[in-house]
Scaffold this active site. Structure first.
Site, PDB file in Angstrom:
ATOM      1  N   TYR A  99      51.768  45.113  41.316  1.00 39.20           N
ATOM      2  CA  TYR A  99      50.826  44.594  42.309  1.00 39.20           C
ATOM      3  C   TYR A  99      50.676  43.085  42.172  1.00 39.20           C
ATOM      4  CZ  TYR A  99      47.066  43.938  38.874  1.00 39.20           C
ATOM      5  OH  TYR A  99      46.303  43.498  37.827  1.00 39.20           O
TER       6      TYR A  99
ATOM      7  N   LYS B  32      53.224  42.692  36.142  1.00 36.50           N
ATOM      8  CA  LYS B  32      51.907  42.979  36.729  1.00 36.50           C
ATOM      9  C   LYS B  32      51.903  44.431  37.219  1.00 36.50           C
ATOM     10  CE  LYS B  32      48.380  40.392  39.345  1.00 36.50           C
ATOM     11  NZ  LYS B  32      47.312  40.466  38.372  1.00 36.50           N
TER      12      LYS B  32
ATOM     13  N   GLU C 143      44.482  37.344  25.902  1.00 38.46           N
ATOM     14  CA  GLU C 143      43.844  36.956  27.169  1.00 38.46           C
ATOM     15  C   GLU C 143      42.677  37.898  27.419  1.00 38.46           C
ATOM     16  OE1 GLU C 143      46.534  37.562  30.517  1.00 38.46           O
ATOM     17  OE2 GLU C 143      47.334  39.380  29.616  1.00 38.46           O
TER      18      GLU C 143
ATOM     19  N   LEU D 203      49.906  38.074  30.880  1.00 36.95           N
ATOM     20  CA  LEU D 203      50.359  37.863  32.246  1.00 36.95           C
ATOM     21  C   LEU D 203      50.478  36.352  32.458  1.00 36.95           C
ATOM     22  CD1 LEU D 203      50.808  39.209  35.116  1.00 36.95           C
ATOM     23  CD2 LEU D 203      48.496  38.407  35.605  1.00 36.95           C
TER      24      LEU D 203
HETATM   25  N1  PDD Z   1      43.994  39.714  37.551  1.00 35.35           N
HETATM   26  N2  PDD Z   1      45.541  38.183  32.959  1.00 35.35           N
HETATM   27  C1  PDD Z   1      45.311  39.415  33.456  1.00 35.35           C
HETATM   28  C2  PDD Z   1      45.460  40.589  32.559  1.00 35.35           C
HETATM   29  C3  PDD Z   1      44.951  39.580  34.807  1.00 35.35           C
HETATM   30  O1  PDD Z   1      44.758  40.809  35.305  1.00 35.35           O
HETATM   31  C4  PDD Z   1      44.803  38.425  35.637  1.00 35.35           C
HETATM   32  C5  PDD Z   1      44.445  38.513  37.070  1.00 35.35           C
HETATM   33  C6  PDD Z   1      45.029  37.162  35.061  1.00 35.35           C
HETATM   34  C7  PDD Z   1      44.925  35.886  35.844  1.00 35.35           C
HETATM   35  O2  PDD Z   1      46.053  35.707  36.653  1.00 35.35           O
HETATM   36  P1  PDD Z   1      45.987  34.874  38.022  1.00 35.35           P
HETATM   37  O3  PDD Z   1      45.450  33.548  37.705  1.00 35.35           O
HETATM   38  O4  PDD Z   1      47.385  34.824  38.489  1.00 35.35           O
HETATM   39  O5  PDD Z   1      45.064  35.646  38.943  1.00 35.35           O
HETATM   40  C8  PDD Z   1      45.411  37.088  33.727  1.00 35.35           C
HETATM   41  C9  PDD Z   1      43.950  40.007  38.958  1.00 35.35           C
HETATM   42  C10 PDD Z   1      43.214  39.020  39.776  1.00 35.35           C
HETATM   43  C11 PDD Z   1      43.523  41.447  39.166  1.00 35.35           C
HETATM   44  O6  PDD Z   1      44.014  42.291  38.430  1.00 35.35           O
HETATM   45  O7  PDD Z   1      42.746  41.742  40.099  1.00 35.35           O
END
Ligand code: PDD
Length: 286
Positions: free
Chosen positions: A39, A151, A183, A207
């Site tokens: 996703y 992801k 993270e 991620l």
């Molecule tokens: N989540 N790390 C993890 C585990 C995440 O699920 C996310 C983002 C991030 C930040 O990534 P980015 O800056 O590209 O949004 C880091 C999304 C928003 C979600 O699962 O809804």
């Protein structure tokens, strides 16, 4: 109190725009059975996609890693259509994209003939005002798999970590692998120590956050040194600032970290985080 979340008015599913209660996939869909899907969440500030290409590039990476043959960039038009149809051109929003391997009789190996299933929709989200927030968080062991760079929709470990935090009254759960911070359950993580910014290097343990990359880029523009090196739990005594980043999180300073019911960090400063927020707002609201 947990925030109330609403369904979108409409979703795109395999070629059709449908009401959520009309949109169905097979019980044999492999994202449902195995978490065999990936996703992406892309932000739109007042109708304008931010880092759209980077999000599609990461989606393509995830697709390639799990060997789903599909052109992620072919979805760009649909993303804009989703924003349009939801009437979100003047609001802050995000587009959710999910690609499942598809439906097939249950087997651990991937069936030879299988059709990728596409789900996509836009939803309204509050991206403004994050600079006024601070988060109290907990820290716990990172129990996720060793391909966090993909992801994947298989987010059970993230869900368990986040639920543990939210139900205990915290905003996020910072994850520790062998004593080192990776993270957050849904956010990237940064530390400031002696004026230098630290964040976990890219690889299978995190991620590759798009907001993370933007923050690193902002630091470069401000002549702030960034070291992509993981921080150990024991280093917290030297840490001046902690903040998390993400598409829906934006940039939020951490005011305290609790580990095994003991407060192990309370914020010492927030000046660097504030500076980054300021530039980030300028870049996203241009
Ligand atoms: N989540 N790390 C993890 C585990 C995440 O699920 C996310 C983002 C991030 C930040 O990534 P980015 O800056 O590209 O949004 C880091 C999304 C928003 C979600 O699962 O809804």
């Amino acid at each position: 109190m947990k925030p109330e979340k609403k369904y979108p008015k409409e979703v795109y599913l395999n070629g059709k725009w449908l009401k959520p209660d009309e949109a169905f996939v097979s019980v044999f869909d492999r994202a449902f059975m195995f978490g065999d899907g990936i996703y992406e969440v892309t932000p739109f500030y007042k109708g304008k996609g931010f880092k759209l290409k980077e999000h599609l590039k990461r989606l393509q990476y995830s697709l390639d890693q799990i060997q789903i043959t599909f052109d992620a960039f072919s979805l760009e038009k649909l993303m804009l259509e989703a924003i349009d149809r939801a009437g979100l051109h003047n609001a802050d929003a995000a587009v959710y994209i999910q690609l499942s391997r598809g439906a097939g009789a249950r087997s651990h190996f991937v069936p030879e003939k299988i059709e990728t299933s596409i789900l996509l929709y836009a939803f309204g989200v509050t991206l403004e005002g994050f600079e006024k927030k601070t988060w109290h968080v907990m820290a716990s062991e990172d129990k996720r798999w060793y391909r966090c760079d993909i992801k994947s929709t298989a987010l059970l470990a993230n869900v368990m970590a986040n639920e543990a935090a939210i139900s205990a009254g915290f905003h996020e759960n910072l994850l520790l692998r062998n004593g080192y911070f990776t993270e957050g359950s849904h956010s990237s993580l940064f530390f400031v120590k002696y004026g230098v910014v630290y964040t976990h290097p890219e690889g299978p343990e995190i991620l590759s956050g798009i907001t993370r990359a933007e923050v690193i880029n902002i630091c470069a523009s401000l002549n702030i040194k960034v070291i992509e090196k993981t921080v150990h739990f024991d280093e917290l005594v030297e840490v001046e600032e902690v903040f998390v980043t993400g598409t829906t999180t934006q940039i939020i300073p951490i005011s305290s970290i609790t580990h095994h019911n003991k407060k192990v960090y309370t914020t010492r400063k927030d000046s660097l985080t504030k500076k980054l927020q300021e530039v980030f707002i300028k870049r996203t609201r241009r």
